[in-house]
Design an enzyme around this catalytic site. Structure first.
Site, PDB file in Angstrom:
ATOM      1  N   ASP A 150       0.851  -1.190   0.000  1.00  0.00           N
ATOM      2  CA  ASP A 150       0.000   0.000   0.000  1.00  0.00           C
ATOM      3  C   ASP A 150       0.895   1.251   0.000  1.00  0.00           C
ATOM      4  O   ASP A 150       1.714   1.427   0.896  1.00  0.00           O
ATOM      5  CB  ASP A 150      -0.873  -0.045   1.272  1.00  0.00           C
ATOM      6  CG  ASP A 150      -1.903   1.071   1.321  1.00  0.00           C
ATOM      7  OD1 ASP A 150      -1.892   1.947   0.435  1.00  0.00           O
ATOM      8  OD2 ASP A 150      -2.704   1.071   2.271  1.00  0.00           O
ATOM      9  N   ASP A 177      -3.348   2.406  -5.741  1.00  0.00           N
ATOM     10  CA  ASP A 177      -2.130   2.374  -4.930  1.00  0.00           C
ATOM     11  C   ASP A 177      -2.026   1.155  -4.018  1.00  0.00           C
ATOM     12  O   ASP A 177      -1.304   1.178  -3.030  1.00  0.00           O
ATOM     13  CB  ASP A 177      -1.995   3.672  -4.118  1.00  0.00           C
ATOM     14  CG  ASP A 177      -2.986   3.737  -2.972  1.00  0.00           C
ATOM     15  OD1 ASP A 177      -4.120   3.285  -3.157  1.00  0.00           O
ATOM     16  OD2 ASP A 177      -2.620   4.228  -1.891  1.00  0.00           O
ATOM     17  N   GLU A 178      -2.736   0.081  -4.338  1.00  0.00           N
ATOM     18  CA  GLU A 178      -2.689  -1.123  -3.501  1.00  0.00           C
ATOM     19  C   GLU A 178      -2.697  -2.390  -4.345  1.00  0.00           C
ATOM     20  O   GLU A 178      -3.475  -2.488  -5.296  1.00  0.00           O
ATOM     21  CB  GLU A 178      -3.938  -1.213  -2.624  1.00  0.00           C
ATOM     22  CG  GLU A 178      -4.060  -0.189  -1.534  1.00  0.00           C
ATOM     23  CD  GLU A 178      -5.444  -0.264  -0.920  1.00  0.00           C
ATOM     24  OE1 GLU A 178      -5.739  -1.245  -0.228  1.00  0.00           O
ATOM     25  OE2 GLU A 178      -6.238   0.657  -1.169  1.00  0.00           O
TER      26      GLU A 178
END
Ligand SMILES: [Mg+2]
Length: 417
Positions: free
Chosen positions: A10, A111-112
């Site tokens: 993350d 973003d993960e």
């Protein structure tokens, strides 16, 4: 079945970090070290704060508040409009590094990612060392930091990556669950929305541990059968869902959004799809491309993934047309369950210089094309936030609310420590 091993990677304050890295490369001040934020239009003092730096937080700037208010609290606040093209580039770059470590990667959001590291002990005998290597490589090669969470399944990996930030590796193995997870408030449990958290709190269930020990029958009565059982399992660290590779067509353009408050009606799904159509179509046009296939994908609160697509007779790069098809696709495939994630993908890309001439000249399409060209050129000159389609405002507010909820969670956690 052999024991599973899952990593969740993350990016720490993704939008702000990504913008900061670009500026540092140009010799500009590091946004992470000065009062700064992403969002709005600083000149017109309109819009809202989407993300903020830690120094901005010290001035009392909060995510989701109007820009004008943030500027009153902190007149020196450096405000940067969002840049989705940059975010897309940074997202692809860190995912490329993650992908080197496993054949099965699930892109969970911009973003993960989840990495399935099961059965790889011959190549990577020490999971902690591997997690540190991934984290350090992203930091050293790309300039921004991530957290890595390690667990036996997705929920534990996800919970672990959310522990202390930034630039950290945490584990949440079964024997660590009581000490590391059970003292947290229920609203911090992955997939526990605000409405469920409120219901649980009112019923006297305040921590994840209390939820884990609660009677499942009672929870089902309180939250409904599926959600009640689901949250009970998660609170006990139980999750059988495999890491699922959602195919990313390198030649296509896509966007997906995980929402904090579930999407429960077509109208709000359509607004989200319009915001996404706007972003991905602009990206596609900027590269002189057009698509022949449009697909909508979504994930329910019960983690069922579904996608539905349509091939077009003629390729297109017109936002309005893409949005119309997306709207039909969601209306045809959605069966009424609340959604956690919704995404739009444009594939079957044409890069020829001329469009296939259809026999009938579509006047409406020509007019819409001119509108898109005008919007793109305004954006090119004045930035992404200088102009927006009326229907996307709500999606932006939703994104802001999501950030606000995240910020609130964090504040409460620090308070609790
Ligand atoms: Mg993040």
């Amino acid at each position: 079945m052999a024991e599973r091993l899952v990593f969740h990677v993350d990016v720490n304050s993704a939008f702000l970090s990504w913008e900061a890295v670009r500026r540092v490369k140009n010799g500009e001040p590091d946004l992470r070290e000065i009062p700064s934020c992403i969002g709005g239009d600083p000149e017109k003092r309109t819009g809202i704060v989407v993300a903020k730096s830690i120094p901005a937080k010290r001035f009392g700037v909060t995510t989701g508040e109007p820009m004008a208010m943030a500027l009153r609290k902190c007149p020196k606040l450096v405000c940067v409009p969002p840049d989705f093209k940059l975010y897309d580039k940074c997202s692809k770059a860190f995912k490329r590094i993650c992908k080197e470590y496993t054949p099965v990667m699930e892109s969970y959001s911009i973003d993960e990612v989840f990495l399935d590291m099961s059965g790889m002990e011959y190549i990577y005998p020490d999971p902690l060392a591997t997690a540190h290597e991934i984290k350090d490589r992203i930091r050293d090669e790309l300039g921004f930091t991530v957290n890595v969470g390690i667990g036996r399944n997705k929920v534990c990996a996800k919970m672990a990556s959310d522990f202390e930030k930034p630039d950290r590796v945490h584990t949440l193995f079964p024997d660590e669950i009581p000490a590391k997870m059970w003292e947290l408030p229920v609203r911090e449990l992955f997939t526990c929305g605000r409405a469920s958290a409120d219901k649980l709190t009112r019923a006297g269930i305040r921590t994840i541990g209390e939820l884990a020990r609660a009677d499942e029958i009672q929870l089902r009565r309180l939250l409904g059968d599926k959600l009640g059982s689901h949250l009970h399992r998660y609170a006990n660290g139980i999750d059988e869902e495999p890491v699922q590779e959602i195919r990313e067509d390198a030649k296509g353009y896509s966007a997906e959004t995980t929402v904090e408050e579930n999407l429960e009606d077509l109208e709000s799904m359509n607004r989200m799809l319009l915001a996404q159509a706007d972003i991905v179509a602009a990206r596609m046009r900027s590269e002189g491309a057009r698509c022949r296939c449009i697909s909508v994908q979504f994930r329910t609160t019960q983690f069922k993934n579904k996608s539905h697509q349509r091939k077009l007779a003629d390729s297109t790069d017109v936002t309005e047309q893409i949005y119309e098809v997306a709207k039909q696709l969601i209306a045809e495939s959605w069966t009424g369950e609340p959604l956690r994630l919704i995404g739009l993908a444009l594939t079957d890309i044409d890069r020829d210089d001329f469009e296939q001439m259809s026999f009938l000249v579509d006047e409406r399409k020509e007019r819409l094309k001119r509108l898109d060209t005008a919007i793109d050129s305004i954006r090119g000159k004045y930035g992404n936030s200088s102009i927006r389609r009326a229907g996307t405002m709500d999606a932006e507010k939703r994104i802001a609310r999501r950030y606000q909820a995240e910020a609130e969670n964090k504040r409460n956690r620090y308070k609790g420590e």
